[in-house]
Write a protein that holds these residues in place. Structure first.
Motif, mmCIF file in Angstrom:
data_model
loop_
_atom_site.group_PDB
_atom_site.id
_atom_site.type_symbol
_atom_site.label_atom_id
_atom_site.label_comp_id
_atom_site.label_asym_id
_atom_site.label_seq_id
_atom_site.Cartn_x
_atom_site.Cartn_y
_atom_site.Cartn_z
ATOM 1 N N UNK A 217 0.687 -1.158 -0.075
ATOM 2 C CA UNK A 217 -0.058 0.044 -0.056
ATOM 3 C C UNK A 217 0.923 1.183 0.016
ATOM 4 N N UNK A 218 2.040 1.232 0.883
ATOM 5 C CA UNK A 218 2.974 2.478 0.804
ATOM 6 C C UNK A 218 3.358 2.534 -0.602
ATOM 7 N N UNK A 219 3.731 1.648 -1.184
ATOM 8 C CA UNK A 219 4.540 1.538 -2.521
ATOM 9 C C UNK A 219 3.501 2.241 -3.678
ATOM 10 N N UNK A 220 2.371 1.580 -3.460
ATOM 11 C CA UNK A 220 1.154 1.859 -4.481
ATOM 12 C C UNK A 220 0.725 3.438 -4.340
ATOM 13 N N UNK A 221 0.798 3.958 -3.253
ATOM 14 C CA UNK A 221 0.390 5.405 -3.064
ATOM 15 C C UNK A 221 1.320 6.108 -3.515
ATOM 16 N N UNK A 222 2.615 5.715 -3.350
ATOM 17 C CA UNK A 222 3.879 6.723 -3.943
ATOM 18 C C UNK A 222 3.869 6.757 -5.268
ATOM 19 N N UNK A 223 3.423 5.453 -5.854
ATOM 20 C CA UNK A 223 3.847 5.419 -7.277
ATOM 21 C C UNK A 223 2.792 6.082 -7.971
ATOM 22 N N UNK A 224 1.483 6.097 -7.162
ATOM 23 C CA UNK A 224 0.288 6.844 -8.016
ATOM 24 C C UNK A 224 0.479 8.675 -7.989
ATOM 25 N N UNK A 225 1.340 8.905 -6.928
ATOM 26 C CA UNK A 225 1.592 10.424 -6.653
ATOM 27 C C UNK A 225 2.769 10.946 -7.355
ATOM 28 N N UNK A 226 3.666 9.766 -7.217
ATOM 29 C CA UNK A 226 4.929 10.120 -7.540
ATOM 30 C C UNK A 226 5.429 10.730 -8.930
ATOM 31 N N UNK A 227 4.623 10.339 -9.866
ATOM 32 C CA UNK A 227 4.925 10.841 -11.357
ATOM 33 C C UNK A 227 6.154 10.315 -11.937
ATOM 34 N N UNK A 228 6.752 9.348 -11.566
ATOM 35 C CA UNK A 228 8.149 8.963 -11.861
ATOM 36 C C UNK A 228 9.113 9.084 -11.047
ATOM 37 N N UNK B 69 1.877 3.379 10.169
ATOM 38 C CA UNK B 69 1.497 4.441 11.068
ATOM 39 C C UNK B 69 0.774 5.395 10.562
ATOM 40 N N UNK B 70 0.458 5.540 9.238
ATOM 41 C CA UNK B 70 -0.442 6.511 8.855
ATOM 42 C C UNK B 70 -1.504 5.849 7.831
ATOM 43 N N UNK B 71 -2.492 6.340 7.852
ATOM 44 C CA UNK B 71 -3.646 6.034 6.730
ATOM 45 C C UNK B 71 -3.418 6.425 5.342
ATOM 46 N N UNK B 72 -4.050 5.907 4.304
ATOM 47 C CA UNK B 72 -3.965 6.448 2.898
ATOM 48 C C UNK B 72 -3.980 7.797 2.620
ATOM 49 N N UNK B 73 -4.934 8.721 3.411
ATOM 50 C CA UNK B 73 -4.905 10.138 3.128
ATOM 51 C C UNK B 73 -3.676 10.744 3.882
ATOM 52 N N UNK B 74 -3.301 10.413 4.881
ATOM 53 C CA UNK B 74 -2.081 11.133 5.444
ATOM 54 C C UNK B 74 -0.806 10.776 4.528
ATOM 55 N N UNK B 75 -0.540 9.543 4.190
ATOM 56 C CA UNK B 75 0.386 9.068 3.450
ATOM 57 C C UNK B 75 0.460 9.847 2.033
ATOM 58 N N UNK B 76 -0.669 10.046 1.265
ATOM 59 C CA UNK B 76 -0.907 11.003 0.199
ATOM 60 C C UNK B 76 -0.491 12.310 0.295
ATOM 61 N N UNK B 77 -1.043 13.100 1.184
ATOM 62 C CA UNK B 77 -0.462 14.242 1.771
ATOM 63 C C UNK B 77 0.738 14.378 1.824
ATOM 64 N N UNK B 78 1.500 13.377 2.593
ATOM 65 C CA UNK B 78 2.985 13.409 3.019
ATOM 66 C C UNK B 78 3.774 13.445 1.800
ATOM 67 N N UNK C 295 2.997 14.173 -1.418
ATOM 68 C CA UNK C 295 2.608 15.257 -2.088
ATOM 69 C C UNK C 295 3.562 16.532 -1.344
ATOM 70 N N UNK C 296 3.623 16.653 -0.321
ATOM 71 C CA UNK C 296 4.262 17.590 0.278
ATOM 72 C C UNK C 296 5.592 17.567 0.039
ATOM 73 N N UNK D 264 6.587 18.066 -3.617
ATOM 74 C CA UNK D 264 6.230 19.320 -4.262
ATOM 75 C C UNK D 264 7.053 20.549 -3.622
ATOM 76 N N UNK D 265 7.674 20.080 -2.524
ATOM 77 C CA UNK D 265 8.121 21.282 -1.720
ATOM 78 C C UNK D 265 9.223 21.938 -2.160
ATOM 79 N N UNK D 266 9.373 23.071 -2.240
ATOM 80 C CA UNK D 266 10.551 24.149 -2.835
ATOM 81 C C UNK D 266 11.425 24.257 -1.628
ATOM 82 N N UNK D 267 12.774 24.981 -2.045
ATOM 83 C CA UNK D 267 13.935 25.347 -1.424
ATOM 84 C C UNK D 267 13.186 26.366 -0.471
ATOM 85 N N UNK D 268 13.968 26.613 0.912
ATOM 86 C CA UNK D 268 13.630 27.625 1.616
ATOM 87 C C UNK D 268 12.865 27.066 3.193
ATOM 88 N N UNK D 269 12.524 28.128 4.046
ATOM 89 C CA UNK D 269 11.925 27.787 5.282
ATOM 90 C C UNK D 269 10.233 27.616 5.051
#
Length: 317
Positions: free
Chosen positions: A31-42, A186-195, A197-198, A201-206
């Motif tokens: 499930x962890x791999x599937x969620x990352x593969x769906x969101x990770x875009x390669x 430790x995290x459900x599907x919704x939380x994993x997906x948000x993590x 993505x975050x 997609x995050x950029x540099x800086x504080x």
């Protein structure tokens, strides 16, 4: 992208063929791999290489070591991407350490149930890009062994100061495959997906740094969780004083027996923590949850004789 089968799980997820074979049929990993593969875009390999997972356990909370761990992690060069509090029950304990607890003694499993569920934990997703080794491998080595005797200066558990084989403050996912699996535990599907993505997609800086979030959670956890002394000698002194106050009256015999047993434990002549608790109860000496945890984790034998863990044991539970 479908979850790879055992022969197809790439080596960047784990250098251990045995782990790749077991995880191919592991629901949490899949499930962890599937969620990352769906969101990770390669970018599955990039995420797995650049990130690490660190769990600050209840002993770090009550011993007031959370802030010291965060400062150590940041000084080492990690960035805190995301932080959250998590509650782990006995099922979560067995899922998280599934491939090592088969070789654990009953005392160790019982002690894990007592201390891991004692309060909320702090979970961190860390980043350490531009390194040859995956961030999870770097962190797993840098945290140091579970046994404090084997820790060395410069390792997290040595520098911050752990207490015993189980009360060693932190647990880290050992490899990228463990990172994906343990996020799913430790995290459900919704939380994993948000993590995911975050982090991707995050950029540099504080603005994309989770350190302020993490330190705020430290304050929150410490505000609602009493501080506890986790040294064995302190707990023995407290119980001995309570036993001495009950040396006369109906429970006098049990109190004297308790005092004698505590003396043997102090002199390294006994490790029978269950007898200490039993005699304390017979003497009318109250034993708090954390006193019981301290006794058990300092005195127990962690391994089941003649048994080998399914995978190299990270020895944190």
């Amino acid at each position: 992208m479908a979850t790879p089968s055992a022969p197809e799980i790439p080596a960047f997820l784990s250098k251990l063929p045995r782990k790749r074979s077991l995880y191919a049929a592991d629901t949490y990993f899949r499930e962890g791999f599937e969620d990352l593969a769906a969101i990770g875009d390669g970018r599955v390999e990039q995420f797995c290489h650049d990130h690490a997972l660190l769990l600050l356990k209840p002993d770090a909370v009550v011993a007031r070591r959370l802030g010291a761990v965060l400062h150590w992690v940041l000084a080492y060069g990690f960035t805190i991407v995301w932080a959250a509090t998590v509650t782990i029950d006995r099922h979560g304990i067995r899922a998280l350490w599934q491939y090592g607890l088969n070789a654990a003694s009953r005392d160790r499993r019982d002690a894990a149930d007592l201390y891991v569920t004692a309060c909320e934990c702090l979970l961190l997703l860390l980043a350490l890009p531009d390194r040859t080794e995956p961030a999870s491998l770097v962190l797993s080595t840098a945290k140091g062994p579970a046994d404090p005797v084997r820790c060395r200066p410069g390792q997290l558990r040595y520098d911050v100061g752990s207490f015993n084989y189980q009360l060693n403050l932190v647990h880290a996912a050992d490899e990228p495959a463990d990172l994906l699996r343990e996020l799913a535990v430790l995290c459900n599907h919704e939380t994993r997906a948000a993590v995911y993505r975050r982090s991707l997609d995050r950029g540099p800086g504080p603005a994309s740094d989770g350190r302020s979030e993490a330190f705020a959670l430290v304050d929150q956890l410490e505000a609602v969780t009493p501080e506890v002394d986790l040294e064995l000698d302190q707990t023995l002194r407290e119980l001995a004083a309570a036993a001495d106050s009950r040396r006369y009256g109906e429970s006098a015999a049990a109190a004297r027996e308790l005092s004698a047993l505590i003396g043997r434990v102090r002199g390294r002549g006994s490790r029978d923590w269950r007898a200490v608790v039993r005699l304390a109860e017979s003497s009318g000496v109250p034993v708090s949850r954390w006193q019981r945890i301290v006794l058990a984790t300092h005195l127990l034998d962690p391994y089941l004789p003649g048994t080998t863990s399914l995978l190299p044991d990270s020895s944190n539970a």
